[in-house]
Design an enzyme around this catalytic site. Sequence first.
Site, mmCIF file in Angstrom:
data_model
loop_
_atom_site.group_PDB
_atom_site.id
_atom_site.type_symbol
_atom_site.label_atom_id
_atom_site.label_comp_id
_atom_site.label_asym_id
_atom_site.label_seq_id
_atom_site.Cartn_x
_atom_site.Cartn_y
_atom_site.Cartn_z
ATOM 1 N N GLU A 76 -19.249 3.595 -0.268
ATOM 2 C CA GLU A 76 -18.393 2.842 -1.184
ATOM 3 C C GLU A 76 -19.058 2.567 -2.534
ATOM 4 O OE1 GLU A 76 -18.747 2.162 1.992
ATOM 5 O OE2 GLU A 76 -16.750 1.976 2.915
ATOM 6 N N PHE B 255 -14.325 -4.093 2.016
ATOM 7 C CA PHE B 255 -15.452 -3.240 1.633
ATOM 8 C C PHE B 255 -15.728 -3.258 0.132
ATOM 9 C CE2 PHE B 255 -13.955 -0.797 5.548
ATOM 10 C CZ PHE B 255 -14.776 -1.541 6.388
ATOM 11 N N ARG C 225 -1.265 -4.391 4.065
ATOM 12 C CA ARG C 225 -1.089 -3.428 5.150
ATOM 13 C C ARG C 225 0.299 -3.555 5.746
ATOM 14 N NH1 ARG C 225 -1.428 -3.896 10.863
ATOM 15 N NH2 ARG C 225 -2.022 -1.953 11.905
ATOM 16 N N HIS D 159 -5.224 -3.700 2.883
ATOM 17 C CA HIS D 159 -5.588 -4.597 3.973
ATOM 18 C C HIS D 159 -6.191 -5.872 3.379
ATOM 19 C CE1 HIS D 159 -5.100 -0.707 5.809
ATOM 20 N NE2 HIS D 159 -5.211 -1.201 7.038
ATOM 21 N N ASP E 176 -7.964 -5.784 13.685
ATOM 22 C CA ASP E 176 -9.357 -5.465 13.341
ATOM 23 C C ASP E 176 -10.219 -6.717 13.299
ATOM 24 O OD1 ASP E 176 -9.051 -2.770 13.242
ATOM 25 O OD2 ASP E 176 -8.893 -2.631 11.073
ATOM 26 N N ARG F 85 0.841 -1.205 0.000
ATOM 27 C CA ARG F 85 0.000 0.000 0.000
ATOM 28 C C ARG F 85 0.871 1.247 0.000
ATOM 29 N NH1 ARG F 85 -2.351 1.540 5.974
ATOM 30 N NH2 ARG F 85 -0.583 0.834 7.211
ATOM 31 N N SER G 298 -5.344 5.716 6.161
ATOM 32 C CA SER G 298 -4.770 4.396 6.390
ATOM 33 C C SER G 298 -4.864 3.475 5.185
ATOM 34 C CB SER G 298 -5.475 3.723 7.572
ATOM 35 O OG SER G 298 -6.864 3.621 7.337
#
Length: 398
Positions: free
Chosen positions: A140, A166, A249, A190, A198, A79, A106
């Site tokens: 989204e 997502f 990530r 991620h 998470d 990322r 993030s």
Amino acid sequence: LGWPQEPTYHVPDDVRAYLAGRIEAKKAERREVDAGIERWRADHPERAAAWDAARERKLPEELTGILVEGMEGVDNATRNHSAAVLEKLSRHVPYLIGGSADLAGSAAPPIVDGAGVIGPASAPGEDRFAGQNIHFGIREHAMAAVTNGINLDGTFIGYCGTFLIFSDYMRPSIRLSALMGVRSIFVFTHDSIFLGEDGPTHQPIEQLDSLRLIPGLTVFRPADGIETAMAYAWILERARGPACLSLSRQKVAALKRDPSFELHDVWKGGYVVSQPNGVPDLVLLASGSEVSLVCEAAVLLREDGLAARVVSVPSVELFLEQSEQARRAVVPDDGTPLVAVEAGAGQSFWRLIGDRGVVFGMDGFGASAPYTDLAEHFGFTPEKVAARAREFANARNG
């Protein structure tokens, strides 16, 4: 009603006259607008050239070299490699615009420093359309739909992104981009259980395979900075429809590739990262952050007397587009044991290995813990991958 039955499609004379007048009025407006554009071109030649470059999708001749510069040997999360590429693109491809939902701090794509934000002016006289960043907000599906609309217009190249989990909210718009052949770019981060604390609500298991199932969508899961840069280069230079990137990530090690490697091998979708001397006893395949993992496992296997070839598969779709001969040169069909590793469901790899191999992936949801603990718990360490691969190869070889 007094309406004539003939002809079938009757247009009264007064309607025809009215429409003829409107046509002439619109043609006059068009001539006036065209004349205004020509005056603008004469007064602002640099802006006119930039407009033409955007409409014609002109790219720097050395785009690949620009994007891969500084990527070799750099250990970082993909990322972060993506963020570095987008920063370069903001300067060299200024008609590329986009942003994230509520996760710009993030996730990728981040807000590109110095590129301005499209939105309400923050100061008197400020041009609110002069930026390249978009704050989409927590929406989204709409974000992806807006991105499709930007690309349908054809002036700008639009991109957007958020956490891979997502993508489920975005799926209708992603699917429509593939259906329409729109060159939208979706940037997801991620991308595995290794996002860590998470937990399983945010850890994607089936999303990557699900995206790979959409016809016309090209999915990249790059393993390091070189693959990330080359993925963006392919999307901008070669894509004829939508594409997405699946990014890590956590920090991943830069790959040490076979001397025969060429940058455009990434565009083949699968290539040999490391090759033992002689015929390999087994082949290890992986994508993304798991490529460096299987490289470490290959070292352990070599110490045990098993010679392993390591294959990176940044894009399953592009690899399957190669000729059978080209694919077999990378993933043999001669009985050599094949082991695929992906920190998700990994079902896509069955298309590459058939019944000759095994997939080490996730068959359930993840858990909430630091990613190093998750790797140990779910068997994604070099030692555990090597042990399972050794057991499978020994069983296959008798």
